[in-house]
Structures are given as structure tokens and as C-alpha cells.
Design an enzyme around this catalytic site. Sequence first.
Site, PDB file in Angstrom:
ATOM      1  CE1 TYR A 140      -3.586  -2.519   0.418  1.00 18.66           C
ATOM      2  CE2 TYR A 140      -4.658  -0.543   1.255  1.00 18.66           C
ATOM      3  CZ  TYR A 140      -4.732  -1.828   0.762  1.00 18.66           C
ATOM      4  OH  TYR A 140      -5.961  -2.418   0.631  1.00 18.66           O
ATOM      5  CE  LYS A 191       1.395 -17.730  -3.185  1.00 20.52           C
ATOM      6  NZ  LYS A 191       0.457 -18.869  -3.232  1.00 20.52           N
ATOM      7  CG  ASP A 224      -2.523 -20.190  -1.818  1.00 17.82           C
ATOM      8  OD1 ASP A 224      -1.921 -20.177  -0.719  1.00 17.82           O
ATOM      9  OD2 ASP A 224      -2.136 -20.867  -2.798  1.00 17.82           O
ATOM     10  CG  ASP A 248      -8.109  -4.609   1.620  1.00 19.48           C
ATOM     11  OD1 ASP A 248      -9.021  -4.097   2.289  1.00 19.48           O
ATOM     12  OD2 ASP A 248      -8.077  -4.577   0.371  1.00 19.48           O
ATOM     13  CG  ASP A 252     -13.747  -6.910   2.472  1.00 17.04           C
ATOM     14  OD1 ASP A 252     -13.444  -6.202   3.448  1.00 17.04           O
ATOM     15  OD2 ASP A 252     -14.254  -6.447   1.422  1.00 17.04           O
TER      16      ASP A 252
END
Length: 357
Positions: A140, A191, A224, A248, A252
Amino acid sequence: MTKKILILPGDGIGPEIVAQAVKVLEKLQNQGLAVELDEAPVGGAAIDASGVPLPEETLEKAKAADAVLLGAVGGAKWEALDIAIRPEKGLLGLRAGLGLFANLRPALLYPQLADASTLKPEVVSGLDILIVRELTGGIYFGQPRGIRTLENGEREGFNTLVYRESEIERIVRVAGDIARKRDSRVCSVDKANVLECTELWREVATRVMEADYADVELSHMYVDNAAMQLVKAPKQFDVMVTTNMFGDILSDAAAMLTGSIGMLPSASLDEKGKGMYEPIHGSAPDIAGQDKANPLATILSVAMMLRYSLEESEMADRIEAAVNRVLDEGLRTADILSEGMREVSCSEMGDAVVAVL
Ligand code: IPM
Ligand code: MG
């Protein structure tokens, strides 16, 4: 010692949900809570008023406050603007300007709302996850970033994922500290099989937890798989700690497990516990101005503010109990409506919570 709270209503449904939270704060003021409220523009509202999403004066007021309550920012009206001056930049500027590196996003299933989840009740009943999202670093904010034109005339977009050891360490410590007050389990999400930056993340997380949080169980998961596990068997998680962008996305997904993004508050904290509090949901322009939005996430954000920044945990408990009570009474805004319940407006929901208080 009167504490200062800065209110930033923002855009879309922001002003109407924040108005309900302010009613709650005013009720508590009458009952002895020593706070004074001020208000300032941010996001699209600030762009309309002064051309920028985060006016200098708003940031100064936020720095001077003990805590900040934010509604939401953004909307179609400002989508055509350059990314550098969009409403979202107001939010990112507040996070960076206030040093709010630790974002706490609980996903808690209210038993009264078990039917609202799209997942089977047995998969989500009793769900209580806390996502600890790094909020002032990563892709970001990484430099360089931009869109450039290559020699052949083709354009190329680029962003940079960077984390320093100190940034990883401090967010992992937040996760470890909070896990101790919960079920003492932290799952660090990365990751590391592909991205060096998160290979370092995994290494630092392991080092910090082994050294200072030996009593907290640490596990690692690729992002993932974490997304898959969140919809497959979400109750396996207690605290999840992860990067800005992974947080982020996962937050959600986690929010939706509860069936009601309109119920979930969040806290963004600096190194000293000063914080900005906001509902997880966005500005919902499609229902803005209709008195239909669910104000409970914002009201519950006030509870988090009282607990984390104002040392008023008893008042925080009372707000949460009041929310439970109105749900028990069958009051529902449209987003969480189910058969046999009574639909109420945004302001009626706010009034109902105040009435219980
Ligand atoms: C969030 C939002 C923000 C983010 C946007 C509005 C900039 O999606 O708080 O999760 O991406 O952090
Ligand atoms: Mg988001």
C-alpha cells in the site's frame, strides 16, 4: 481529564451511521463519560469542500485528539479523480499520518444472526476470529509505484511490496499480546513460497514468537490456503496476523462469514494505543441518505474506542450488552433482516441502543 474525540463522518452512509454513534456517546456523556467531541471533513466531503481528501486541519485535529471515529469514505462521484487525490487517500493519509500500524478486525458471529451467514450454521456458530492487519506498510505504501510508459510505448503499472524487520516485529507483537487475552493461538499468513518479502515475514514472526511468546501457539499459512480455510473451517482460527494487502482481502472474507459486514467494528492503533475506530464496511453509496444503513458496526466501534483508547472498558461492555439486547428484541436493519424480525431504520436502531443504555 476530558478526552478529545474527533468525529470524521466522511461520505455515503458515513454521516448517518456516525450520527447514531454520536447519540450513543452523548448518552454516555450524560452518564459521566468525560469526553468532548469535535468534527472535521475527510474523503469526498473534504474534496468537495477544499479540494483535498485530507485537509491539513483535519490531520492536525486528529493528531491532537485522544481517539478518532471515522464513518466511511469514497463514492462514484470521485472515482474519476487521479488515484493520488481520491477519497481513499484521506483514509490512507490518516493511517500513515497518525502511525496507525495495527489494525484489529474482529469477525464475531452474533448468535442472534446465525441465519444471516451464507455458510451452514454449524460451520460458523460460535465464530470469534481476530484479524491483525499491518496497516502502514507493505504494498500500500511501498516505493517506487506508478504507471510508466516503456520504450515500445506500452504502459506498465508497478507497486512495491516491502517490509522491514522492525515493522514485522511490532505487528507480530500486537498479535501475540492480544492472543494471550483470547485463546493464545496466532496464525501468521504469508506467501513465503513465492515472495521474499514474506519469507522474511515468516522468519521474523517465528523468531519473535519463539523468543517472547512461547506460551502462544504459532502456526503459518500461505494466504491462498488461508482464504480457503476461512470458508471451509473458519473456527480453527483465533488470531490471524498478516500484511496490509492480505489483511484487506482476508478481513472482507472473514467479515462475510458472520453474514453481516454491517455488524463489524475495527480499531487502528499506534504504538501508544491511540486509535482510529471505524466500521469495516464502506460508504455504501447505493443506500446513502435513505436512513437504511446498519449503524451497529459504528456503535460497536465506539465500544472498541472506549476499551482500547479511553480506558473505559466498563462502558464498552455496556454498549456491547445494549447491542445484544436490541438484537434479542428482534430489531434488525435491512442488511440483517430475517423472517419474524422487525425491520428498523438506521436512526431507529441508534435510538433503540440509546434507550437500552
Ligand atoms: C479497508 C478499505 C480500505 C483499504 C480502502 C477504502 C482504502 O478497503 O479499510 O479495508 O484498502 O484499506
Ligand atoms: Mg478493505
